[in-house]
Design an enzyme around this catalytic site. Structure first.
Site, short mmCIF file in Angstrom:
data_model
loop_
_atom_site.label_atom_id
_atom_site.label_comp_id
_atom_site.label_asym_id
_atom_site.label_seq_id
_atom_site.Cartn_x
_atom_site.Cartn_y
_atom_site.Cartn_z
N LYS A 1 42.24 -41.99 2.51
CA LYS A 1 42.19 -40.65 3.12
C LYS A 1 43.60 -40.35 3.63
O LYS A 1 44.27 -41.22 4.19
CB LYS A 1 41.18 -40.64 4.27
CG LYS A 1 39.73 -40.78 3.80
CD LYS A 1 39.17 -39.46 3.32
CE LYS A 1 37.83 -39.62 2.59
NZ LYS A 1 36.77 -40.05 3.45
N MET B 1 41.05 -45.63 -3.37
CA MET B 1 41.43 -44.37 -2.73
C MET B 1 41.66 -44.52 -1.24
O MET B 1 41.21 -45.47 -0.62
CB MET B 1 40.39 -43.28 -3.01
CG MET B 1 39.06 -43.47 -2.32
SD MET B 1 38.00 -42.03 -2.55
CE MET B 1 38.77 -40.83 -1.45
N GLN C 1 26.90 -45.61 -7.03
CA GLN C 1 28.23 -45.73 -6.43
C GLN C 1 28.23 -46.86 -5.43
O GLN C 1 27.26 -47.10 -4.72
CB GLN C 1 28.60 -44.38 -5.80
CG GLN C 1 29.02 -44.39 -4.35
CD GLN C 1 27.84 -44.28 -3.38
OE1 GLN C 1 26.72 -44.63 -3.70
NE2 GLN C 1 28.13 -43.81 -2.18
N SER D 1 37.47 -34.32 -0.16
CA SER D 1 38.35 -34.83 -1.21
C SER D 1 39.53 -33.88 -1.42
O SER D 1 40.67 -34.32 -1.56
CB SER D 1 37.59 -34.99 -2.53
OG SER D 1 36.69 -36.07 -2.44
N TYR E 1 38.33 -47.17 -9.13
CA TYR E 1 39.63 -46.70 -8.64
C TYR E 1 39.70 -46.89 -7.13
O TYR E 1 38.69 -46.83 -6.45
CB TYR E 1 39.91 -45.24 -9.01
CG TYR E 1 38.85 -44.23 -8.62
CD1 TYR E 1 37.73 -44.01 -9.40
CD2 TYR E 1 39.00 -43.45 -7.46
CE1 TYR E 1 36.78 -43.07 -9.06
CE2 TYR E 1 38.04 -42.50 -7.12
CZ TYR E 1 36.94 -42.31 -7.92
OH TYR E 1 36.00 -41.38 -7.58
#
Ligand code: 76R
Length: 276
Positions: free
Chosen positions: A174, A172, A212, A250, A170
């Site tokens: 900030k 993302m 990751q 997050s 996915y």
């Protein structure tokens, strides 16, 4: 291959393309058995060719929802090669069989927040462990630290991705809210580094269960990073993403795009899985 083009190889790291396709089963059903076999052979040979290209990895996976049928993750230094491979993968099963449904371009990158040797010396070795600067144990600890960081940096820039069965992708960003309290980019480096430390503590709990890879895409694609998570069990993916939502970094600042879950499979099994 792209010798005749001017290379676009980043100063460090590799280009990364995540590619998602749906299969046009109407077109596919019009092919004869022989043509279907040839199409699958052609794509398999192309995948082999790409994988044998220098410093290049290509992951193949089936997507577990109608968002897409088939996914590729391509890591390669030169954007010219990445693009050429991508165009050929799209045509890999023949014209009009694969339709791109989503794609994401990013680059491997070093982290802005990794601990420096100086920080480690001051905070951990001298501050917490009470070592004396320049002592034998201090020097040895610094050497070990530098060694560890070298391996770590190597993984961030030049990762070797395992064939673990579950893959999650996915994008993302900030948050950049007009409200400064929710604008990541109005925080200074020290504040950001402190928040990222909490994030890393959560992440490390999944060591060995989640691999990751955070790739940067500011200026390259719609979000700021691509998140690729590899796991042996989808529950670990669900758990880490859930747990991280509670991390301040997050909870306060993260914005997410669509999530894709795939199963890494060798191509012959993948074809069966997606009914080709
Ligand atoms: O340098 C390092 O990797 C150590 C600490 C670390 C950084 C700097 C780290 C550790 N990450 C870093 C950076 Mn991460 N990460 C995510 C997500 O779903 C969500 O809420 C967030 C998506 C996951 C699941 C994850 C996992 N991380 C980043 C950045 C860049 C931030 C910036 O530059 O502003 C993003 C966007 C991001 C997002 N992170 C870890 C993990 C895991 C599992 C770790 C531990 C790695 C390990 O020690 O093995």
């Amino acid at each position: 291959m792209s010798e005749s083009f001017s290379s676009l190889i980043p100063l460090e790291g590799w280009h990364v393309l995540h590619l998602f396709y749906s299969v046009d089963h109407g077109q596919w059903s019009m092919l004869s058995d022989n043509e279907k076999r040839e199409a699958k052979t052609q794509l398999s040979e192309l995948v082999q060719e790409i994988r044998s290209h220098k410093d290049t990895q290509l992951l193949t996976f089936a997507i577990a929802s109608p968002k897409a049928d088939l996914g590729f993750m391509l890591l390669t230094p030169d954007l010219q090669d990445a693009t050429y491979f991508e165009k050929r993968l799209t045509l890999g099963l023949g014209v009009e069989i694969l339709t791109p449904t989503y794609s994401y371009l990013s680059q491997t990158e070093r982290s802005e927040y990794t601990t420096t040797a100086d920080q480690y010396a001051q905070e951990t070795l001298i501050g917490e462990k009470g070592m004396t600067e320049g002592s034998e144990e201090f020097n040895q600890a610094i050497e070990e630290f530098n060694d560890r960081m070298k391996h770590y940096l190597q993984h961030r820039l030049y990762p070797v991705l395992p064939d673990w069965p579950a893959i999650c992708f996915y994008p993302m960003s900030k948050r950049r809210s007009p409200h400064p309290e929710y604008n990541w980019y109005s925080l200074n480096h020290e504040e950001r580094a402190k928040l990222m430390k909490g994030h890393a503590v959560t992440g490390r709990k999944y060591s060995g269960k989640i691999l990751q890879l955070i790739t940067g895409s500011t200026g390259l694609d719609e979000y700021e990073w691509g998140v690729t998570l590899l796991a042996k069990d989808t529950i670990e993916i669900k758990n880490i993403v859930y747990e991280m939502r509670f991390d301040e970094v997050s909870a306060r600042y993260a914005e997410f795009g669509d999530f894709y879950i795939g199963m890494q499979l060798p191509l012959n099994e993948l074809f069966k899985r997606i009914c080709l």
